[in-house]
Design an enzyme around this catalytic site. Structure first.
Site, PDB file in Angstrom:
ATOM      1  N   HIS A 261      62.980 -33.084 -31.542  1.00  0.00           N
ATOM      2  CA  HIS A 261      61.249 -33.923 -32.407  1.00  0.00           C
ATOM      3  C   HIS A 261      61.368 -33.337 -34.086  1.00  0.00           C
ATOM      4  O   HIS A 261      61.407 -34.139 -34.748  1.00  0.00           O
ATOM      5  CB  HIS A 261      60.547 -33.739 -31.301  1.00  0.00           C
ATOM      6  CG  HIS A 261      59.261 -34.597 -32.004  1.00  0.00           C
ATOM      7  ND1 HIS A 261      58.619 -35.178 -31.486  1.00  0.00           N
ATOM      8  CD2 HIS A 261      58.109 -34.242 -32.543  1.00  0.00           C
ATOM      9  CE1 HIS A 261      57.725 -36.422 -31.696  1.00  0.00           C
ATOM     10  NE2 HIS A 261      57.253 -35.446 -32.667  1.00  0.00           N
ATOM     11  N   GLU A 262      61.442 -32.350 -33.767  1.00  0.00           N
ATOM     12  CA  GLU A 262      61.180 -31.769 -35.647  1.00  0.00           C
ATOM     13  C   GLU A 262      61.873 -31.954 -36.704  1.00  0.00           C
ATOM     14  O   GLU A 262      61.747 -32.380 -37.311  1.00  0.00           O
ATOM     15  CB  GLU A 262      60.494 -30.172 -35.130  1.00  0.00           C
ATOM     16  CG  GLU A 262      59.177 -30.062 -34.395  1.00  0.00           C
ATOM     17  CD  GLU A 262      57.780 -30.776 -34.530  1.00  0.00           C
ATOM     18  OE1 GLU A 262      57.681 -31.508 -35.958  1.00  0.00           O
ATOM     19  OE2 GLU A 262      57.339 -31.227 -33.636  1.00  0.00           O
ATOM     20  N   HIS A 265      61.315 -34.919 -37.707  1.00  0.00           N
ATOM     21  CA  HIS A 265      60.535 -35.427 -39.191  1.00  0.00           C
ATOM     22  C   HIS A 265      61.647 -34.630 -40.238  1.00  0.00           C
ATOM     23  O   HIS A 265      60.855 -35.200 -41.293  1.00  0.00           O
ATOM     24  CB  HIS A 265      59.668 -34.385 -38.774  1.00  0.00           C
ATOM     25  CG  HIS A 265      58.830 -35.347 -37.550  1.00  0.00           C
ATOM     26  ND1 HIS A 265      57.587 -36.305 -37.871  1.00  0.00           N
ATOM     27  CD2 HIS A 265      57.549 -34.918 -36.249  1.00  0.00           C
ATOM     28  CE1 HIS A 265      57.257 -36.585 -37.241  1.00  0.00           C
ATOM     29  NE2 HIS A 265      56.767 -35.483 -36.096  1.00  0.00           N
ATOM     30  N   GLU A 291      56.209 -40.374 -37.410  1.00  0.00           N
ATOM     31  CA  GLU A 291      56.747 -40.055 -36.035  1.00  0.00           C
ATOM     32  C   GLU A 291      57.944 -40.954 -35.356  1.00  0.00           C
ATOM     33  O   GLU A 291      58.445 -40.366 -34.268  1.00  0.00           O
ATOM     34  CB  GLU A 291      55.561 -40.714 -35.423  1.00  0.00           C
ATOM     35  CG  GLU A 291      56.117 -40.392 -33.704  1.00  0.00           C
ATOM     36  CD  GLU A 291      55.200 -38.439 -33.644  1.00  0.00           C
ATOM     37  OE1 GLU A 291      55.182 -38.161 -34.999  1.00  0.00           O
ATOM     38  OE2 GLU A 291      55.348 -38.055 -32.900  1.00  0.00           O
TER      39      GLU A 291
END
Lengths: 492, 492
Positions: A261-262, A265, A291
């Site tokens: 997930h990160e 980003h 997001e």
């Protein structure tokens, strides 16, 4: 380029550089700092924020903005964003900006203890101070921007998006969920429980695996770090991205999917247009856009059957043992499990929007003054019951679970669900545009997807608004139907 | 307290807080940052330095300094130090300050490669830029302070101390060394070689040992971190001290004694008067004073027979094996070994001043314009031969070995030897004043020594100058005789 605009570019670069310093200190506070450093760090962040604010609100800026002219898409967008930033900043006195930074830092610190003790009363006075300052800021912004107070805070996270954009989408989702969740639960129950992954998973092995998989997905550790923090996040700057996670020996999925997930980003930050670095137009297009990039990696790509097939092999190679739990179908049942639970960051993608809808309604009421901080725990329980039919047993699993409000972030939560919806829409467009994308993911090759994202999202910076970014990439503005289609396909 | 002085206190606190942010980013650059972050970090540090400089040189400061009045020792000293800081800062234009920060960061980065490649030519252009900017600064300061250009740089590191204070002391030491070194070498040779410590020493065990021993010496990790960097240092802020070291599997002594050295620096920062935090008078009394605190811990206390007795037991407990090498007499022979060597940071305390004397003479000539950067390697070899009778085989072991010049620190080197001399003087005074100090060290209890230092040095901040600080603590100004006595006692 007019002289006035050239001066503005220099000034905004300086402001952004101060912001970079603040971002690094914020990362340090979460990932490195000894507890005794907290008070001084609050002061440091407050002074940096205050100086940045002074630079942005100096009389010379208004004069230069009045005189400035720019040509070309990018410079025109940049100048427009400068005006917006100046308008937002001049609405707030320096004293309020510094007081806010200080109150947020103080509250965040107390929150860590209050959450550990599941004791809302402990953080209540600090949170009241934070909310009071947010309300003051929202009022001040509201007058200048011509938006409702809460909308003026939302606009700070995802420019151009307000409660009126979100309400119908959230209402439609609430209706969809009321019907879809029981069906998905029934289908899941009929299928039987997945095999658990055979832990424990030594933290050192998890660390190495998280690093190598995030590299595989495209993160260059010549420009990044992976560390640990209580609340995982992506911080730092485009040439020095800092992602964090939290390891538990019993559960490899949490850290691993969190890192992926990160990484989403981080790829966005890394892919921002370097030629516009430190200019407003060179920044990410807002928090919902951000997001969308983490969720397209974590939820759309990494939890796809194709990538799970690759990931299962990697996991089994790292941890050994019985291969059966690492088979695609089993990983899918483990990591695409739906259910009613209390913790947002652990929620599945079907119920996650319910967590966001609750927070959206509560924070809007807090800013509007219809809800007091003292009544927050009760309102939380009531709202949660309405959306998911259950209520948390304590505040650590309720209104104390998130850092956001305790760090002064109001108006941010809707971005999560706007991002989830945008991710589904972008994934559908990428699949249509890039042949072989799915097959590549099955080989652990994310380049076809991330290459498309780099061109259509990352490299665009803030040149386009959220809706125009989606229009340009997918042919239409935000359309929650793609997200619901994705959920129907995956869960129903 | 006049209004003007109150305003000054607020402003200086803000400047110091910016400095704290810079200190943290500097630590991060050395201990954490991925290589790709270097360019942006240089900009961040430059902007912080530039803003701090602007705050210090704003017209309002001169007006307030003209009007300000303070009563009481501490406030009077504080106001005096404010005037001095303002005087130094107004001598330098913001453009020069920012250019210097940028050039230093750029040179430091190239230096890391040049040192690895032992290629002085690689760093020469960047170092020429650094030296040119330092000369420009020295000229500008010289006029304002009424000091020689090089003295005006020295004054920036150890206020009130100039080349005229140092030259006779260094000349005396050169004469002492010419006679003492051959004698010490002969005594050492007659004694035979020490037993080597039986490595390898796993890095994880070294880390734990370094941490526990620094705690034992008094460092509170609620307010500190221990990490790794190429060039060990003590950075951070008084409530969040960051010390670093460098581990080698083959040599436990290097990291361990290095950490004890940095612990001495850290204790000074931790012990500064909290009531005067972020005020000039609350800072350490200068770099020589700072070095006296690291060296009194590392050289005077930790290499004493008493403490080595304790330390040997700890080391044997940590690494096991034959106990003989860990006996006090053997550790003393290992870690109090003298000899002619090329690397300053590895030098023993007898020859270390020769390394400093060389650098003092060379940097003074560089700033004076009598020596060009291009001629530095040759002058280094010639000077080294004169002082120690040998010349380095390459520039990595010569003029590329230290970070200092390549990071723009000219006028700093004398502080090392002034600090070593002050450490011997303070130790003699502490021994006389504190009964049981030696016996406590034998038990690994440093509290009697560090308690005395906390009162007589740490808690004094910058209220007294270097010489007055020594007068107050030891009854006399700097007297190199105590250092030479210490060396005679230990080595002759």
């Amino acid at each position: 380029m007019s002289d006035a605009y050239a001066r503005l570019k220099t000034r905004f670069a300086r402001i952004a550089t101060l912001g970079e310093a603040g971002a690094m200190l914020h990362w340090d506070a979460s990932a490195m700092m000894p507890p005794g450093g907290g008070a001084a760090r609050g002061e440091q962040l407050a002074v940096l924020a205050g100086l940045g604010h002074e630079l942005l609100t100096a009389p010379a800026v208004a004069e230069d903005l009045a005189a400035a002219a720019a040509t070309g898409d990018w410079d025109q967008a940049n100048l427009r964003l400068m005006r917006r930033a100046h308008l937002r900043a001049t609405a707030l006195p320096t004293s309020l900006v510094e007081a806010t930074a200080r109150a947020n830092a103080a509250c965040e610190k107390v929150w860590r203890q209050a959450k550990a003790a599941a004791d809302f009363a402990m953080v209540r006075p600090a949170l009241e101070e934070v909310v009071a300052l947010q309300r003051e800021a929202a009022q001040a912004l509201s007058g200048v921007l011509g938006l409702a107070p809460y909308d003026s805070l939302m606009d700070g996270y995802q420019p151009g998006i307000g409660a009126a954009d979100v309400e119908p989408v959230f209402a439609a989702y609430e209706a969809f969920l009321a019907e879809a969740l029981p069906r998905a639960e029934a289908i899941q129950a009929a299928r039987g429980a997945p095999l658990p992954l055979p832990g424990p998973f030594p933290v050192a092995v998890q660390q190495a695996l998280c690093r190598s998989l995030s590299e595989r997905v495209g993160l260059d550790y010549g420009h990044a770090r992976l560390d640990e923090s209580l609340h995982p996040f992506c911080g730092g700057t485009p040439t020095d991205v800092r992602i964090t996670t939290f390891y538990a020996e019993a559960d490899v999925g949490k850290a691993l999917l969190g890192v992926l997930h990160e990484t989403g980003h981080a790829l966005y930050e890394r892919g921002l247009p370097g030629a516009w670095a430190r200019q407003p137009v060179g920044e990410a297009a807002g928090m919902a856009a951000h997001e969308s990039q983490s969720l397209i990696v974590e939820m759309q790509a990494c939890r796809s059957d194709a990538f799970l097939g690759f990931l299962g092999g990697e996991l089994h190679r790292a941890f050994g043992g019985d291969p059966a739990p690492y088979e695609t179908a089993n990983l899918a049942r483990l990591w695409r499990r739906v259910g009613r639970s209390f913790i947002r960051v652990d929620a599945d993608e079907l119920t996650y929007p319910a967590h966001v809808i609750l927070r959206f309604r509560l924070e809007r009421a807090l800013i509007g003054g219809e809800l007091s901080v003292a009544d927050l725990p009760g309102a939380w329980a009531e709202g949660f019951r309405r959306l998911l039919g259950i209520a948390p047993p304590n505040d650590a699993e309720g209104c104390l679970q998130d850092i956001h409000w305790h760090d002064g972030a109001f108006g941010y939560f809707p971005s999560y669900t706007l991002g989830a919806m945008a991710a589904a829409q972008l994934m559908k467009a990428a699949r249509a545009a890039v042949p072989g994308l799915e097959a590549a993911m099955g080989q652990g090759d994310m380049a076809p997807l991330t290459g498309w994202l780099a061109r259509h999202v990352h490299a665009q910076g803030s040149r386009l608004g959220f809706q125009d970014l989606l229009r340009q990439a997918t042919g239409k503005p935000l359309d929650p139907a793609d997200f619901m289609d994705h959920l129907r396909h995956r869960y129903l």
